[in-house]
Design a protein around this motif. Structure first.
Motif, PDB file in Angstrom:
ATOM      1  N   VAL A 137       0.825  -1.206   0.000  1.00  0.00           N
ATOM      2  CA  VAL A 137       0.000   0.000   0.000  1.00  0.00           C
ATOM      3  C   VAL A 137       0.863   1.262   0.000  1.00  0.00           C
ATOM      4  O   VAL A 137       1.953   1.290   0.569  1.00  0.00           O
ATOM      5  CB  VAL A 137      -1.002  -0.023   1.184  1.00  0.00           C
ATOM      6  N   SER A 138       0.372   2.289  -0.685  1.00  0.00           N
ATOM      7  CA  SER A 138       1.081   3.581  -0.756  1.00  0.00           C
ATOM      8  C   SER A 138       0.566   4.534   0.311  1.00  0.00           C
ATOM      9  O   SER A 138      -0.403   4.268   1.003  1.00  0.00           O
ATOM     10  CB  SER A 138       0.846   4.259  -2.105  1.00  0.00           C
ATOM     11  N   ALA A 139       1.197   5.693   0.332  1.00  0.00           N
ATOM     12  CA  ALA A 139       0.723   6.807   1.155  1.00  0.00           C
ATOM     13  C   ALA A 139      -0.617   7.292   0.607  1.00  0.00           C
ATOM     14  O   ALA A 139      -0.926   7.084  -0.560  1.00  0.00           O
ATOM     15  CB  ALA A 139       1.739   7.934   1.081  1.00  0.00           C
ATOM     16  N   MET A 140      -1.402   7.954   1.460  1.00  0.00           N
ATOM     17  CA  MET A 140      -2.622   8.576   0.955  1.00  0.00           C
ATOM     18  C   MET A 140      -2.251   9.606  -0.110  1.00  0.00           C
ATOM     19  O   MET A 140      -1.174  10.214  -0.047  1.00  0.00           O
ATOM     20  CB  MET A 140      -3.379   9.281   2.091  1.00  0.00           C
ATOM     21  N   VAL A 182       0.120  12.946   0.134  1.00  0.00           N
ATOM     22  CA  VAL A 182       0.896  13.035   1.375  1.00  0.00           C
ATOM     23  C   VAL A 182       2.403  13.077   1.111  1.00  0.00           C
ATOM     24  O   VAL A 182       3.133  13.862   1.726  1.00  0.00           O
ATOM     25  CB  VAL A 182       0.512  11.893   2.346  1.00  0.00           C
ATOM     26  N   THR A 183       2.880  12.258   0.164  1.00  0.00           N
ATOM     27  CA  THR A 183       4.322  12.260  -0.122  1.00  0.00           C
ATOM     28  C   THR A 183       4.781  13.661  -0.562  1.00  0.00           C
ATOM     29  O   THR A 183       5.812  14.159  -0.106  1.00  0.00           O
ATOM     30  CB  THR A 183       4.670  11.221  -1.201  1.00  0.00           C
ATOM     31  N   ASP A 184       3.982  14.296  -1.409  1.00  0.00           N
ATOM     32  CA  ASP A 184       4.323  15.656  -1.848  1.00  0.00           C
ATOM     33  C   ASP A 184       4.340  16.630  -0.675  1.00  0.00           C
ATOM     34  O   ASP A 184       5.230  17.481  -0.575  1.00  0.00           O
ATOM     35  CB  ASP A 184       3.313  16.157  -2.890  1.00  0.00           C
ATOM     36  N   GLY A 241       4.535   0.024   0.765  1.00  0.00           N
ATOM     37  CA  GLY A 241       5.337   0.063  -0.443  1.00  0.00           C
ATOM     38  C   GLY A 241       6.363   1.170  -0.361  1.00  0.00           C
ATOM     39  O   GLY A 241       6.462   1.875   0.654  1.00  0.00           O
ATOM     40  N   PHE A 242       7.156   1.318  -1.437  1.00  0.00           N
ATOM     41  CA  PHE A 242       8.021   2.481  -1.656  1.00  0.00           C
ATOM     42  C   PHE A 242       9.249   2.510  -0.766  1.00  0.00           C
ATOM     43  O   PHE A 242      10.291   2.966  -1.172  1.00  0.00           O
ATOM     44  CB  PHE A 242       7.166   3.751  -1.444  1.00  0.00           C
ATOM     45  N   VAL A 243       9.151   1.993   0.469  1.00  0.00           N
ATOM     46  CA  VAL A 243      10.277   2.133   1.394  1.00  0.00           C
ATOM     47  C   VAL A 243      11.077   0.832   1.497  1.00  0.00           C
ATOM     48  O   VAL A 243      10.548  -0.258   1.371  1.00  0.00           O
ATOM     49  CB  VAL A 243       9.820   2.565   2.803  1.00  0.00           C
ATOM     50  N   GLY A 245      12.034   5.360  -5.566  1.00  0.00           N
ATOM     51  CA  GLY A 245      11.663   6.251  -6.671  1.00  0.00           C
ATOM     52  C   GLY A 245      10.175   6.537  -6.605  1.00  0.00           C
ATOM     53  O   GLY A 245       9.407   5.691  -6.148  1.00  0.00           O
ATOM     54  N   ARG A 246       9.781   7.729  -7.064  1.00  0.00           N
ATOM     55  CA  ARG A 246       8.376   8.113  -6.957  1.00  0.00           C
ATOM     56  C   ARG A 246       7.487   7.077  -7.637  1.00  0.00           C
ATOM     57  O   ARG A 246       7.828   6.550  -8.684  1.00  0.00           O
ATOM     58  CB  ARG A 246       8.144   9.504  -7.573  1.00  0.00           C
ATOM     59  N   GLY A 247       6.384   6.809  -7.004  1.00  0.00           N
ATOM     60  CA  GLY A 247       5.478   5.785  -7.531  1.00  0.00           C
ATOM     61  C   GLY A 247       5.998   4.375  -7.282  1.00  0.00           C
ATOM     62  O   GLY A 247       5.537   3.408  -7.881  1.00  0.00           O
ATOM     63  N   GLY A 248       6.966   4.250  -6.368  1.00  0.00           N
ATOM     64  CA  GLY A 248       7.703   2.995  -6.207  1.00  0.00           C
ATOM     65  C   GLY A 248       6.939   1.834  -5.576  1.00  0.00           C
ATOM     66  O   GLY A 248       7.468   0.715  -5.515  1.00  0.00           O
ATOM     67  N   THR A 249       5.719   2.049  -5.124  1.00  0.00           N
ATOM     68  CA  THR A 249       4.981   0.937  -4.518  1.00  0.00           C
ATOM     69  C   THR A 249       4.722  -0.191  -5.525  1.00  0.00           C
ATOM     70  O   THR A 249       4.712  -1.367  -5.174  1.00  0.00           O
ATOM     71  CB  THR A 249       3.658   1.437  -3.909  1.00  0.00           C
ATOM     72  N   ASP A 250       4.540   0.170  -6.792  1.00  0.00           N
ATOM     73  CA  ASP A 250       4.417  -0.853  -7.848  1.00  0.00           C
ATOM     74  C   ASP A 250       5.644  -1.755  -7.839  1.00  0.00           C
ATOM     75  O   ASP A 250       5.545  -2.981  -7.952  1.00  0.00           O
ATOM     76  CB  ASP A 250       4.388  -0.189  -9.241  1.00  0.00           C
ATOM     77  N   GLY A 267       4.841   8.712   4.744  1.00  0.00           N
ATOM     78  CA  GLY A 267       3.525   8.608   4.099  1.00  0.00           C
ATOM     79  C   GLY A 267       3.020   7.177   4.105  1.00  0.00           C
ATOM     80  O   GLY A 267       1.885   6.887   4.514  1.00  0.00           O
ATOM     81  N   GLU A 268       3.866   6.258   3.695  1.00  0.00           N
ATOM     82  CA  GLU A 268       3.498   4.845   3.661  1.00  0.00           C
ATOM     83  C   GLU A 268       3.369   4.292   5.079  1.00  0.00           C
ATOM     84  O   GLU A 268       2.514   3.464   5.357  1.00  0.00           O
ATOM     85  CB  GLU A 268       4.545   4.039   2.881  1.00  0.00           C
ATOM     86  N   ARG A 269       4.232   4.775   5.963  1.00  0.00           N
ATOM     87  CA  ARG A 269       4.205   4.242   7.328  1.00  0.00           C
ATOM     88  C   ARG A 269       2.948   4.668   8.083  1.00  0.00           C
ATOM     89  O   ARG A 269       2.538   4.026   9.034  1.00  0.00           O
ATOM     90  CB  ARG A 269       5.476   4.687   8.068  1.00  0.00           C
TER      91      ARG A 269
HETATM   92  N1  ASP Z   1       4.007   7.513  -2.086  1.00  0.00           N
HETATM   93  C1  ASP Z   1       5.041   7.376  -3.061  1.00  0.00           C
HETATM   94  C2  ASP Z   1       4.892   8.457  -4.117  1.00  0.00           C
HETATM   95  O1  ASP Z   1       3.965   9.234  -4.063  1.00  0.00           O
HETATM   96  C3  ASP Z   1       5.096   6.011  -3.639  1.00  0.00           C
HETATM   97  C4  ASP Z   1       3.884   5.572  -4.409  1.00  0.00           C
HETATM   98  O2  ASP Z   1       2.888   6.283  -4.478  1.00  0.00           O
HETATM   99  O3  ASP Z   1       3.928   4.485  -4.982  1.00  0.00           O
HETATM  100  O4  ASP Z   1       5.693   8.530  -4.984  1.00  0.00           O
END
Ligand code: ASP
Ligand code: MG
Length: 477
Positions: free
Chosen positions: A36-39, A42-44, A193-195, A208-213, A126-128
C-alpha cells in the motif's frame, strides 16, 4: 493461490474500506499480500515540509503540519473502521510515528540541511502512516492480518537515496525468510510500499516516486506469487489517456515489452521498473484492475509470443513535462568521443535520458529529458565543452512533449511510420524529433506541448484504437 496486490494513494484516498473489501474477497481462499502507498498527496506534502524546514520554519508551523497529518489519517481510519479497540491501536501507532516525524523535521530545521538520506526518511512516513490504517480496515472485517514496512518485509537496497536499487539476492532471501512463515500461519500481510533500507547499515531508502508498484513486484517475485494485481483508478491499461481522448479503451492483454514501453513513455499506469522482476519468472501473471470497478476484467500482461493481434498499434502515449537539449556544431563531425562527452554530462547532472537522436551528418545530437532536469543539464554541458571548440551551440526548449505509438504489431510492418506522420501532419502539427528503438515496438516523436493532445487524438483515430482490439490468438493463462 498466492496473490500479491498493490493499492496506490488514489485507491485508498477514497476510503480504506473499499480496498479492504477487495482484499477480503481474495483473502478467504488465497494467500494474500498487499502493498500500500501513502494517501494521495501526502508524499508531496512531506517533501514540501522537509524543504521548508531546511530553510526557515517556525516550530508552530511544524506542529500544525503534524497535527493536520494526524487529523487526516485519523479521519480516514474512523471512516472505515468501527471496532474501538482497533481504532485505539491505530491512533497510538499514528501518534508515535508522527512524533518521530516531528523529531526528524526539527533536526532538519536545526541543521538547515536536507541530505538525500534525510529526504528519504521524511518521505517514508507517508506509507508508514497509511499501512496501519489499511491493516485496521482489514482486521475490522475479521481477517487475521499483520502489517510491516517494506524494510521489515526484507527489501534491501543500495544507498542511491531517492531511487534506490534492490540488492536482489539478499532481498529475495530476506523476504522469503520474513513473509513465508507469516503466510503459513494464515495471516494476510499488509506491507508499506516504496520504502526499503540499505543492506549495509539499515538506513531507510525509497524506490523512486510511484515505487509501490516496484515493491509489489519485488515481493511477488521473491515469494513466487501466482498473480500480481495492480489496482488502479482505471480499468486496466488504456489505449491512451482518457483525459485527452474520452474514447480510450481498455487493452485486454499486452506483452511485457509493450507495458514497459508504455510505462516509460508517460502512461503513468505502472512504474517503469516494476515488470523487471517478474519478466524472468514465467509463472507470474500480472493484472491491472480497477479498484472502483473490481468486477471488470482489466488488463493482463503476458509473456512474449503468447498473443497475436490484428491491430498494428495498441496504444498512444504522451509524456508531458519534457524538455529537449540540442548540442551542435560542425566540429562534431567525424570526431570520435563527442557523444561520450555529451552523455557523460547527463550522467554528471544526474539527468535521465528519455530519447536521443543524432542526424547522420553528425552535426547535431538532440536529447529529451524531464523538464525539471533541463536547466542543470544545460549548465553541465556548457561547463563540459567550455574549453573546447567542437561545439557551436547548446540550446534547450522547455515546451515540448513526447508522443509514442506502441505495439508489437509495429514490428516489421511497412508503412507504419508513414501512417503516423501523415496522421499528425494532417492536423498541421510540426514534428521536431523522431526516434524508433530497434525493437520497433515504438515510434516516438517530439512536438510542441500545445499540440500534444491534438496529435494523440489524431493517432488514436488513425489506428482505430477506439474500437475493440482484435486478437487472433490470445493465451489467457
Ligand atoms: N508515495 C510514493 C509516491 O507518491 C510512492 C507511491 O505512491 O507508490 O511517490
Ligand atoms: Mg503516490
Amino acid at each position: 493461490m498466492r496473490v500479491v496486490m498493490k493499492f496506490g494513494g488514489a485507491s485508498v484516498g477514497k476510503g480504506y474500506s473499499t480496498v479492504a473489501k477487495i482484499i477480503n474477497s481474495y483473502a478467504e481462499s488465497n494467500e494474500t499480500i498487499v502493498l500500500v502507498s501513502a494517501m494521495a498527496g501526502v508524499t508531496d506534502q512531506l517533501i514540501d515540509c522537509a524543504e521548508r524546514s531546511q530553510k526557515d520554519i517556525k516550530k508552530e508551523v511544524l506542529r500544525d503540519f503534524i497535527q493536520e497529518l494526524l487529523k487526516k489519517h485519523l479521519k480516514a481510519a474512523e471512516e472505515s473502521i468501527d471496532d474501538e479497540l482497533i481504532l485505539k491501536e491505530i491512533e497510538q501507532k499514528l501518534t508515535e510515528t508522527l512524533e518521530e516525524l516531528e523529531r526528524v523535521l526539527i533536526g532538519i530545521s536545526l541543521l538547515k540541511e536536507l541530505s538525500s538520506q534525510a529526504r528519504d526518511k521524511v518521505m517514508s512516513f507517508g506509507e508508514r502512516l497509511s499501512t496501519p490504517i489499511l491493516w485496521g480496515a482489514v482486521k475490522n472485517l475479521n481477517i487475521p492480518a499483520v502489517y510491516l514496512s517494506g524494510y521489515e518485509a526484507g527489501i534491501v537496497t543500495d544507498d542511491r537515496f531517492g531511487n534506490a536499487r534492490p540488492i536482489w539476492d539478499l532481498s529475495m532471501k530476506k523476504i522469503q525468510q520474513t513473509l513465508l512463515p507469516l503466510l503459513e500461519q494464515g495471516y494476510t500481510l499488509i506491507i508499506s510500499g516504496f520504502v526499503a533500507e540499505t543492506a549495509e547499515d539499515g538506513i531507510i531508502t525509497t524506490l523512486g516516486r510511484g515505487g509501490t508498484d516496484f515493491s509489489a513486484s519485488i515481493i511477488g517475485a521473491a515469494i513466487e506469487a501466482e498473480e500480481i494485481i495492480f489496482w488502479k483508478e482505471t480499468t486496466g491499461v488504456l489505449t491512451t489517456d482518457p483525459n485527452i481522448e474520452p474514447n480510450a479503451q481498455t487493452i485486454p492483454s499486452l506483452s511485457y515489452a509493450e507495458a514497459m514501453e508504455l510505462a516509460y513513455f508517460g502512461a503513468k499506469i505502472l512504474h517503469p521498473k516494476c515488470l523487471q522482476p517478474v519478466m524472468e519468472r514465467e509463472n507470474i501473471l500480472v493484472r491491472v484492475k480497477n479498484t472502483f470497478k473490481p468486477d471488470a476484467e482489466g488488463s493482463v500482461i503476458v509473456g512474449e509470443g503468447s498473443e497475436q493481434v490484428e491491430n498494428i498499434a495498441k496504444a498512444v502515449s504522451v509524456l508531458f513535462n519534457a524538455g529537449i537539449i540540442e548540442v551542435g556544431g560542425a566540429g562534431m563531425i567525424g570526431t570520435p568521443g563527442i557523444a561520450a562527452l555529451v552523455f557523460g554530462a547527463f550522467e554528471k547532472a544526474d539527468a535521465n535520458v528519455i530519447m536521443i537522436s543524432q542526424s547522420s551528418s553528425e552535426a547535431n545530437i538532440s536529447v529529451v529529458v524531464n523538464r525539471s532536469d533541463l536547466k542543470k543539464t544545460e549548465k553541465t554541458l556548457k561547463e563540459t565543452f567550455a574549453h573546447t571548440n567542437y561545439i557551436k551551440y547548446i540550446r534547450s526548449e522547455d515546451d515540448i512533449c513526447v508522443i509514442g505509438v506502441v505495439g508489437e504489431g509495429l514490428k516489421g510492418t511497412p508503412g507504419v511510420a508513414a501512417k503516423v506522420f501523415q496522421s499528425v501532419a494532417q492536423k498541421g502539427v510540426n514534428v521536431r524529433m523522431i526516434a524508433q528503438g530497434s525493437s520497433e515496438l515504438n515510434i516516438s516523436f517530439v512536438v510542441k506541448e500545445k499540440d500534444g493532445a491534438l496529435a494523440v487524438r489524431a493517432l488514436h483515430e488513425t489506428f482505430e484504437l477506439g474500437e475493440k482490439i482484435n486478437y487472433l490468438k490470445r493465451d489467457k493463462k
